[in-house]
Design an enzyme around this catalytic site. Sequence first.
Site, mmCIF file in Angstrom:
data_model
loop_
_atom_site.group_PDB
_atom_site.id
_atom_site.type_symbol
_atom_site.label_atom_id
_atom_site.label_comp_id
_atom_site.label_asym_id
_atom_site.label_seq_id
_atom_site.Cartn_x
_atom_site.Cartn_y
_atom_site.Cartn_z
ATOM 1 C CG PHE A 18 -1.819 -1.153 1.297
ATOM 2 C CD1 PHE A 18 -2.478 -1.584 0.160
ATOM 3 C CD2 PHE A 18 -2.003 -1.839 2.472
ATOM 4 C CE1 PHE A 18 -3.320 -2.675 0.203
ATOM 5 C CE2 PHE A 18 -2.849 -2.932 2.522
ATOM 6 C CZ PHE A 18 -3.500 -3.356 1.386
ATOM 7 C CG ASP A 60 -1.223 -9.514 7.732
ATOM 8 O OD1 ASP A 60 -0.885 -10.715 7.639
ATOM 9 O OD2 ASP A 60 -0.689 -8.613 7.063
#
Length: 826
Positions: A520, A634
């Site tokens: 990202f 995550d």
Amino acid sequence: MKELILLLLILYYPFCHSLDTITLNHSIKDGDVLVSSDRGTFALGFFTLHPDSKTRYLGIWYNKISEQTIVWVANRDTPLNDNSSVLSIKNGNLVLHSNNNLNPVWSSNVSTSFVNASAKLLDTGNFILTHNNNVVWQSFDSPSNTLLPFMKLGLDRKTGLNRFLTSWKSPNDPRTGNLTYRIDPTGFPQLFLYRNKIPIWRTGSWTGQRWSGVPEMTPIFIFNVTFVNNKDEISIEYNVKDPNVLSRMVLEEPGQVRRLTWQPNEHRWFQIWHGPKEECDNFKQCGSNSNCDPYNAEKFECECFPGYEPKFGREWYLRDGSGGCVRKGNASMCRSGEGFVKVARVKVPDSSKARVNGSLGLRECREECLGDCSCVAYTSENESSESGCVTWHGDMEDTRSYTQLGQDLYVRVDKHELAMYAKHSYGSLGKKGLVAVLVICTCLVLSIAIILISWLVKARKQWTRRKDHKYSFRLTFDDSSDQQEFESTNSSNLPFYDLNSIASATDNFSMANKLGQGGFGSVYKGILSNGMAIAVKRLSKYSGQGVEEFKNEVVLISKLQHRNLVRILGCCIQGEEKMLIYEYLPNKSLDFFIFDKSKSSELDWRKRFDIICGIARGILYLHHDSRLRIIHRDLKASNVLLDNALNPKIADFGMARMFGGDQIEAVTNRVVGTYGYMSPEYAMEGQFSVKSDVYSFGVLLLEIITGKKNSGHHEDIASTNLVGHIWDLWKEGTTMKIVDRSLGESFSEVEVERCIQIGLLCVQDYAVDRPSMSAVVSMLGNDSTLPIPKQPAFSFKKSNCESSNPSTSEGIYSVNNVSMTMIEAR
Ligand SMILES: *[C@@H]1O[C@H](CO)[C@@H](O)[C@H](O)[C@H]1NC(C)=O
Ligand SMILES: *[C@@H]1O[C@H](CO)[C@@H](O)[C@H](O)[C@H]1NC(C)=O
Ligand SMILES: *[C@@H]1O[C@H](CO)[C@@H](O)[C@H](O)[C@H]1NC(C)=O
Ligand SMILES: *[C@@H]1O[C@H](CO)[C@@H](O)[C@H](O)[C@H]1NC(C)=O
Ligand SMILES: *[C@@H]1O[C@H](CO)[C@@H](O)[C@H](O)[C@H]1NC(C)=O
Ligand SMILES: *[C@@H]1O[C@H](CO)[C@@H](O)[C@H](O)[C@H]1NC(C)=O
Ligand SMILES: *[C@@H]1O[C@H](CO)[C@@H](O)[C@H](O)[C@H]1NC(C)=O
Ligand SMILES: *[C@@H]1O[C@H](CO)[C@@H](O)[C@H](O)[C@H]1NC(C)=O
Ligand SMILES: *[C@@H]1O[C@H](CO)[C@@H](O)[C@H](O)[C@H]1NC(C)=O
């Protein structure tokens, strides 16, 4: 001949046209089905639950889905032994006959009469029998183990008919089982789960929006819940707004109520809710007059109500709260200056003997209870409008607390107790109490003033020094739902940094300041003009999908504060630029230490154990202790950063999902996460819950002990992955072989062994078997006997995912390295 042809036509008519109706002249026999008209959602006919079984049943199932899902069984306790049965209408009744036997195997059993009777399968799954167009019998009135939308659970007070769920004996045996899930109309009505008529879980009374014992039941957009309690009936319906959504609630052994919805893309049922969940849900877990608090990892879960003490102190000390609590002290409780103490966020006590007065407000309710010397507690009938009055008299049973969204209960205490709780009390204050409160208030006012003045002085000094333009703002997003969430749950403002000060702090985002690169965007180190070191996560302009994650992270992380979570300092949004500003942690991430031969000796066993405990506490905070329930999704070694003192701090909430306490589990179409750390139900089915984080934690724990990557390639081990290998060693009793050599002699074998066992408990195949994070924290903190782990899920075989579900596997394999990892600092 003509008659024969006519007969044949009549007999086979249902076959050709998939009728939805049975009439005097049209019966159905084994092999025929009725299909509901309009959408053809349901089918009625004969079925068997096992291909080899001779036992056949008449029932209703979903017509358009691949998985056989039976929602109703007519002859559940009288199975058919052959395929010669016929369902027809005789004397106004639906009757099921087998093998030309005169006595029916099953009958709708309504009064017999010669009328124009017909039976029709509706698209809701309801099978109705009508006499001259009046419904005289319906399958929705005699449910099996499944509650469908538009079906009522509860009592018709006029006819005495109570509709409730009864479990099957087992998944392949629909005979009447031992569990029932039913509304008990006595006192203030409640929903109960019973085993052999003994309550095992109390869903609780209705609060106006939900069941008192189901705080996660906040309005969910796919359902329209209708609760009715009047002189004619007490009932609940969970209806779906979109008729294309297939959803059902099912009661199953070993004592679970589950809500499932069909996922057409994945061709499976997904569980979106279940109960009961925890020990504290067990009926009367803590005995009378006490509260069960499952979130208390260190302390014993049972806690007496204010003004009560354990009945048997010794048992209580030994962590058996079943004896409950009794009143302490002997001051009068009747018009002698007593009052009430609020017990916040609970499932209110068993209300089967409670009294209700709908016309009183909360204030009058208090007066009512105070004036009645037998009244021990009160609460509002309707939680959100604080109207209506429920009062308890005698012992209070089966209460538990929640971290959020419970009901408030006001418990009567004597004047001595009241003085102790004065700060929180809503009770009538005696003169002494009033004096005490006045003293406390004066002290408070004074100390606030002192704090305020010193703060003002300090702020003034800082203000003159500050060069970074830092001011508060309120985020506004296009997505209105996000905004609501943000505003309703977060009133504290997040500091906002302007682009210029961040650009100069990072030397215009120079390569030299770059710490890492993720899917990202990039992470940079920066030094603010006041000398403070920061880490800046700069969202890539071109990563369209990253914007969602960015919003998510800002909203989420600004609400979190825990010493094992990385701290956010602020954010920056200007034009195309979107950035998050974090505290800078010079020691980089855990993977940098444990997987690197030259660095791993810096972490001895004590340090590693502290790191394991720190990570566990950080996750526990996310799951239970913060105001929202957060699933990180995550967790991995590269997302755990280490501070100067090598304390762990969990980072990267880009994937995290926030649960306003409503859902406990969820399903996603986009599986994100990292190969090797994902639990099987998440990787394969997109189903994530706190237990998928527990799975990732287990992998992480085992990696910390062994210094090996779960998903890595290991020459020296035979199994597919590390977890599988450790399982093999554990069975042989040789786990010491796999402990990281660079730990040297620094560790206690008993402790490491225990940790490995905890790790194996966390990676068990079935999410229900895995411990909660609070259980993990408590297992790490004491020497209690551990459960024996079951076989872990280590079957991350690529071929498996690829063949069964291409979209999921794409999800898995495209996500490696999407999250930020700190590499090399300079
Ligand atoms: C059904 O059968 C009865 C005689 O059993 C007959 O009188 C009637 O006409 C039939 N109805 C239909 C719709 O075929
Ligand atoms: C009914 O069962 C018999 C033997 O049990 C079998 O031969 C026959 O094919 C079955 N008929 C149908 C329609 O299934
Ligand atoms: C029908 O109802 C009567 C009483 O209403 C009951 O005695 C009988 O057992 C029932 N029969 C069946 C087959 O359910
Ligand atoms: C019986 O009911 C059906 C539909 O329910 C209707 O079509 C039919 O005309 C009725 N027959 C008589 C004799 O009332
Ligand atoms: C139901 O209860 C009976 C009697 O207590 C017991 O024997 C039986 O095993 C139970 N069945 C199940 C499926 O639990
Ligand atoms: C409870 O109060 C809320 C808000 O005033 C209202 O919308 C709701 O209908 C009430 N529920 C009941 C069961 O009275
Ligand atoms: C919800 O159900 C009630 C009663 O069944 C109905 O009046 C209302 O229109 C429904 N609302 C929605 C959004 O479907
Ligand atoms: C109970 O009451 C007696 C007198 O009635 C008093 O002496 C005693 O201290 C009281 N005990 C407590 C625990 O308040
Ligand atoms: C409810 O309280 C009001 C006011 O005290 C009283 O007049 C009324 O009788 C009560 N109703 C019931 C059902 O007790």
